[in-house]
Design a protein around this motif. Sequence first.
Motif, PDB file in Angstrom:
ATOM      1  N   ILE A  65      37.812  76.275  35.194  1.00 36.85           N
ATOM      2  CA  ILE A  65      36.288  77.028  35.401  1.00 36.85           C
ATOM      3  C   ILE A  65      35.837  78.055  34.210  1.00 36.85           C
ATOM      4  N   TYR A  66      36.821  78.818  33.643  1.00 38.26           N
ATOM      5  CA  TYR A  66      36.547  79.832  32.834  1.00 38.26           C
ATOM      6  C   TYR A  66      37.029  79.147  31.524  1.00 38.26           C
ATOM      7  N   VAL A  98      32.388  77.105  26.080  1.00 38.87           N
ATOM      8  CA  VAL A  98      30.632  77.153  25.437  1.00 38.87           C
ATOM      9  C   VAL A  98      30.169  78.857  25.369  1.00 38.87           C
ATOM     10  N   LEU A  99      30.660  79.489  25.621  1.00 34.74           N
ATOM     11  CA  LEU A  99      30.599  81.229  25.154  1.00 34.74           C
ATOM     12  C   LEU A  99      30.791  81.248  23.458  1.00 34.74           C
ATOM     13  N   THR A 101      35.535  87.066  30.931  1.00 36.00           N
ATOM     14  CA  THR A 101      35.317  86.490  30.117  1.00 36.00           C
ATOM     15  C   THR A 101      34.652  86.481  29.150  1.00 36.00           C
ATOM     16  N   THR A 102      33.472  86.799  29.609  1.00 38.13           N
ATOM     17  CA  THR A 102      31.858  87.430  28.491  1.00 38.13           C
ATOM     18  C   THR A 102      32.179  88.111  27.551  1.00 38.13           C
ATOM     19  N   THR A 121      37.887  68.023  35.091  1.00 39.61           N
ATOM     20  CA  THR A 121      36.654  68.274  36.291  1.00 39.61           C
ATOM     21  C   THR A 121      36.845  66.817  37.042  1.00 39.61           C
ATOM     22  N   LEU A 145      34.110  86.108  35.379  1.00 38.48           N
ATOM     23  CA  LEU A 145      33.456  85.410  34.155  1.00 38.48           C
ATOM     24  C   LEU A 145      32.662  86.753  33.570  1.00 38.48           C
ATOM     25  N   TYR A 166      33.967  77.955  30.173  1.00 34.05           N
ATOM     26  CA  TYR A 166      32.726  78.949  30.317  1.00 34.05           C
ATOM     27  C   TYR A 166      33.261  79.063  29.085  1.00 34.05           C
ATOM     28  N   GLN A 167      34.303  79.806  29.138  1.00 33.23           N
ATOM     29  CA  GLN A 167      34.824  80.668  27.817  1.00 33.23           C
ATOM     30  C   GLN A 167      34.056  80.066  26.345  1.00 33.23           C
TER      31      GLN A 167
END
Length: 593
Positions: free
Chosen positions: A134-135, A141-142, A25-26, A299, A22, A138-139
């Motif tokens: 998951i990634y 959304v960022l 990924t950030t 999901t 994560l 998350y990615q």
Amino acid sequence: MTPMKWFFSFLKKYRNLMILGLILTTIIAALSIVNPYISGVIVDDVIQAGNYDLLGILIACLLGVTLLNGVLRFVYQVVFETASQGVLYDMRDAVYRKLLQEDFSFYNKKRTGDLMSRQTGDMDAVRYFVSYVIYAVYQNVLLFIFALLMVFTVNTRLALLMLIVLPFTALTTYFQSKKVRPAFQRNRNCFSSLNAFVQENISGNRVVKAFAKEDYEIQKFNKENDKFRDAQVNASGIWMKYVPIFEILSYALTIILMLYGGWLVIQGEISMGDLVKVNGYLWMLNTPLRMAGWWVNDTLNFATSVEKIYNTYREEPQVQTPRVGGIHRKIRGDVEFRDVSYRTDDEDIVMDINFKVKAGQTVGVIGSTGSGKSTLMNLLCRFYDTTSGEVLVDGVDVRKHDLYNLRDNIGMAMQDVFLFSDTIEGNIAYGRPNCSFADVKHAAIMADANHFINAMPEGYDTIVGERGVGLSGGQKQRISLARALLKDPAILILDDTTSAVDMETESYIQTQLKNIQKEKDCTVFIIAYRISSIKDADMILVLDHGRIIERGTHESLLAQNGYYAATFRNQYGEIPYEMLEEHSRLTAGKGGN
């Protein structure tokens, strides 16, 4: 514990990998805003302002960021894939271990195909979620947040106008999730049913061919296949209905940028480079909106699979080893049934069973089909627990024995012979995998299996097919008997083990069993339909409708002129008993080498 908490208990072990992934990924999401920004600078400061000295530095930055981005993407994908495979391994191992702990009641209710789908399709949905979803979520959304913040730095009104699509996206996602979840549940149920049907028919292919029912089974398969197809189509129809909406919302951003952004450039409120920057961020805004529907599907598919796996996993066996109790490493073999009754599905199987056997004795059990013979042995091995009464081994209730130790001291040749897809030696040595080949051969000789094994092209290294396909019924029974004898058990249970062998082989096996009893002081239970299999037993139990209706030795039961005597006459007519004794004496010398 909820299914999600259960899943996260496995994921927790790999939290450091997940955190690392994560973080990477950030960093990648943050780096994604650099290239569009540099592109805007090139337009404003290089192309329009003519500051060409900056071009080399800016191009080097573009190349450096792209290279770093590629390396980090490779690393984080390896990290997430490693974590997903670890979670999959641990979860599959835990579920398999739990399946091995389940009792007969569990497997009586479950279909093999359903259990297989838990370990295959459902597990793969979990792996895919951890390794990608998951990634990806998350990615993106960022990316959306970072891109929106950068648009705010260019022009607040343009950014606020782009935010208009978010409520519509959230509302569409909500309605899609409400419909997708039950659709995926139907989908997984249909897949399990199809899997179970195929597994059952492949296992029973010989019966299908014997009755020439291929066309009939194809029709049944088509029905199951149609159900699965319809479930798939219905599930696909849901996201096909909503995905175009997500596409329209993503394209709305492009329209807003082209119309309103272009107007701002004309008005001089933003520069051409700023418009290029926002256009560069547009894909970071579009992708999350376009992919939202797919991620909802993935999901919910994951959540449905976890629920189905957990619902199977959480079923506790009714028969469990006691938490407190001594482990008797080697039992003697004394057995007592004290007022034993067993009832299941509102049906009495055995009732008021009382008998006592000393170590080293042989007990014959005979009766009609469904009279409860095998149930007695299942209660002794504690495959089921009694409804009332006690089954005692060495004076201790079997419910107070350690399950593993109890069954490890019992050798059982079951009525339904199961052989693994392994060598003959491997099947015989299943109970003692570290024993020598000499021990395996000795057990085969006692079971009168050595001669036909040696006649095979590969001998003891011959691979038997699934469930022993390729061997005759008698050959499978003798291998099963050898497997039980090799354990050197304190209690030996032979459940209709010699029904498929000839009389001479049966007599030879009985002689070997007598020798074992003399040497090992082993308690033997013989369940049979043939009088010849049990006539020499120290005690014979006659069962009918779950009750012991007669007991005694062969001679005493004949004298009672009851059920046992009638069975004897049905099998042998009026042949004098002395002639049968003479036949047994002559065939007892038959060799097995």
